[in-house]
Design a protein around this motif. Sequence first.
Motif, PDB file in Angstrom:
ATOM      1  N   GLU A  22      -8.961   3.430  -9.880  1.00 46.26           N
ATOM      2  CA  GLU A  22      -8.646   3.567  -8.449  1.00 46.26           C
ATOM      3  C   GLU A  22      -9.048   2.309  -7.669  1.00 46.26           C
ATOM      4  O   GLU A  22      -8.330   1.867  -6.777  1.00 46.26           O
ATOM      5  CB  GLU A  22      -9.303   4.831  -7.882  1.00 46.26           C
ATOM      6  N   GLN A  23     -10.192   1.745  -8.036  1.00 43.66           N
ATOM      7  CA  GLN A  23     -10.633   0.518  -7.374  1.00 43.66           C
ATOM      8  C   GLN A  23      -9.613  -0.597  -7.606  1.00 43.66           C
ATOM      9  O   GLN A  23      -9.263  -1.346  -6.689  1.00 43.66           O
ATOM     10  CB  GLN A  23     -12.026   0.118  -7.908  1.00 43.66           C
TER      11      GLN A  23
ATOM     12  N   HIS B   8      -6.664  -0.057  -5.383  1.00 47.40           N
ATOM     13  CA  HIS B   8      -6.946  -0.517  -4.006  1.00 47.40           C
ATOM     14  C   HIS B   8      -6.790  -2.046  -3.923  1.00 47.40           C
ATOM     15  O   HIS B   8      -6.198  -2.572  -2.987  1.00 47.40           O
ATOM     16  CB  HIS B   8      -8.372  -0.147  -3.593  1.00 47.40           C
ATOM     17  N   GLU B   9      -7.348  -2.732  -4.914  1.00 46.67           N
ATOM     18  CA  GLU B   9      -7.347  -4.202  -4.863  1.00 46.67           C
ATOM     19  C   GLU B   9      -5.941  -4.774  -5.041  1.00 46.67           C
ATOM     20  O   GLU B   9      -5.495  -5.607  -4.254  1.00 46.67           O
ATOM     21  CB  GLU B   9      -8.278  -4.766  -5.948  1.00 46.67           C
TER      22      GLU B   9
ATOM     23  N   ALA C  99      -3.510  -3.888  -2.197  1.00 47.76           N
ATOM     24  CA  ALA C  99      -3.816  -4.639  -0.967  1.00 47.76           C
ATOM     25  C   ALA C  99      -3.193  -6.026  -1.028  1.00 47.76           C
ATOM     26  O   ALA C  99      -2.708  -6.537  -0.015  1.00 47.76           O
ATOM     27  CB  ALA C  99      -5.324  -4.736  -0.763  1.00 47.76           C
TER      28      ALA C  99
ATOM     29  N   GLU D 263      -3.749   2.224   2.728  1.00 49.73           N
ATOM     30  CA  GLU D 263      -3.942   3.584   2.200  1.00 49.73           C
ATOM     31  C   GLU D 263      -3.667   4.645   3.268  1.00 49.73           C
ATOM     32  O   GLU D 263      -4.085   4.510   4.416  1.00 49.73           O
ATOM     33  CB  GLU D 263      -5.374   3.753   1.688  1.00 49.73           C
TER      34      GLU D 263
ATOM     35  N   ARG E 109      -3.910   8.983   3.768  1.00 46.18           N
ATOM     36  CA  ARG E 109      -4.378  10.242   3.170  1.00 46.18           C
ATOM     37  C   ARG E 109      -3.631  11.366   3.852  1.00 46.18           C
ATOM     38  O   ARG E 109      -3.700  11.504   5.067  1.00 46.18           O
ATOM     39  CB  ARG E 109      -5.884  10.392   3.354  1.00 46.18           C
TER      40      ARG E 109
ATOM     41  N   TYR F 218       0.177   3.678   0.444  1.00 47.81           N
ATOM     42  CA  TYR F 218      -0.108   4.288  -0.856  1.00 47.81           C
ATOM     43  C   TYR F 218      -1.151   5.376  -0.681  1.00 47.81           C
ATOM     44  O   TYR F 218      -1.901   5.389   0.304  1.00 47.81           O
ATOM     45  CB  TYR F 218      -0.571   3.250  -1.889  1.00 47.81           C
ATOM     46  N   CYS F 219      -1.145   6.330  -1.600  1.00 47.72           N
ATOM     47  CA  CYS F 219      -2.170   7.366  -1.558  1.00 47.72           C
ATOM     48  C   CYS F 219      -2.545   7.800  -2.971  1.00 47.72           C
ATOM     49  O   CYS F 219      -1.760   7.652  -3.909  1.00 47.72           O
ATOM     50  CB  CYS F 219      -1.753   8.559  -0.710  1.00 47.72           C
TER      51      CYS F 219
ATOM     52  N   ILE G   9      -1.171   8.328  -8.255  1.00 43.67           N
ATOM     53  CA  ILE G   9      -1.348   7.151  -7.403  1.00 43.67           C
ATOM     54  C   ILE G   9       0.063   6.824  -6.941  1.00 43.67           C
ATOM     55  O   ILE G   9       0.911   6.463  -7.745  1.00 43.67           O
ATOM     56  CB  ILE G   9      -1.960   5.979  -8.190  1.00 43.67           C
TER      57      ILE G   9
END
Length: 506
Positions: A35-36, A39-40, A43, A49, A51, A190-191, A212
Amino acid sequence: MSEGAAKKEERRKFQAIKGTRDILPPETALWNRVEQTAHEVFATFGFGEIRVPILQMTDLFARSIGAETDVVAKEMYTFVDEMQGLPDPANFAISPDDYVDAVQEAVKAGEIQVTNSNLRALAGLKSQLDMFHERGSNQSTEEAQLKFRIAASQIQFGDSISLEPEATASVCRAYIENNMQQLPQPVKLYCIGPMFRRERPQKGRYRQLYQIDAEVLGGTDAPAIDAEVIEMVMTFFERLGLEGVQLHINSIGDKNCRPKYVELLRAELRKVKDKLGPDSQRRIETNPQRVLDSKVKEEQAIIENLPRIGDHLCDECAENYKAVKRELDMRGVKYRENWRLVRGLDYYMRTTFEITAKGLGSQNAVCGGGRYDGLVELLGGPPTKGSGFAIGEDRLILSLLETGHSPLATRHSPLLYIAWMGEKAYTTAIRAAKNLRNAGFRVELPPVEQKFGKALGQADKLGARFALILGDNEVTSGQWTLKTLADGSQAKFTEPDLLEHLKKQL
Ligand code: HAM
């Protein structure tokens, strides 16, 4: 219930609901890393992101995914969100007249949806009420009460809501509801989160699954958008070291050319109907494209001879498909064309794709996506272009684990275990733990006193690299003993020196 049965019931063990599971440490460390990384990587492509709630209106999915699709027709967790406050007609704390009045008020206030079935049910309720009155009394007989209750039970007191089976519809709803068309377009979102589908569980298929999901909404439908979305997911997979990644692409045309192709396919399938199995036979009428999905061995040769969508695209779609492939080539993204790629959700047009990976068995699609211009409009928003994908996170993790990506590599075992003995040492240990944790070290502080031998054994079991030994001597002298567990060597440090020493070890 007998006493024995009652006791047994009391001792009943609870289990996770079928198709759901616990994800435990150390595997969760791998989930976090995945997940990290999402995110990276996302981005760097300009995605933000979002929710969205897991609970959404059932109609949102029926309208977007399609009421006839497997996901909506068979797999959703759907229930009525009962409105509060209307008394239960069963206990007749309220007269039938007042009850019908209350229902009508609730309809007016929008608390009960004005659907055809609710209107029919309300009419039924009123006719039951008339029957009470014809008898000249509101005092109901048992039979009349029962009929009234049955009529009342036909009314749906509240909205039909569902646990979301996928995120695209919810993200489009959020785009509309939050007026995101007023932001600079396209909006890239994204979520990450759980989805729910009541499927038959097997390896890589769960009822609570995690996705994802990424969507590009608004602006142009330039082929570069589809290509960049695909490039992003491929970059993400590469960053994670996912093995055996294979991208399959197709164009399924648009509302000009697809219906004609589907009819042609249906006509051809009817000619070979007798040679097909029962599932495919049924699909000829319900959804002929799904026949292309068939894994039945005997049907493969027949399918290979069926008309292919690529030969029946209108000029615009054919040009668009070529351009998407060109854009993928420019980005160095390798793909395989697969004319049999059919997505199980209704909203797609033109570009569709799936990605498979190693180690997954029959459920080997780790990502699916495509273009869905028109969906936002279908949901009541302005005409809006859309393109995106969803990764099955469970399958992604499964593939990583199956190909040797040990979660132990990211495991959060303590760096340092504090073996303390004695009250004074305990006070020092608490302070040391606090300072070391503040400096970013993973520290395990045993909550009760242990003999040093036992403490060192425990440190070993937890996979700690060092044990900090704090006893009376250490506290008095200010010289703390650090033991390296791998080779058993020991050295003495003052508190500040220890911090410096540990920093160098990382
Ligand atoms: P989907 O193909 O239904 O597409 O799901 C995407 C991915 O979710 C699948 O490729 C698979 O990896 C995973 N998945 C689906 N069902 C299960 C399950 N029962 N257990 C485990 N994993 C599962 C969509 O959901 C679209 N919303 C994708 C999309 C986004 N299209 C455009 N934007």
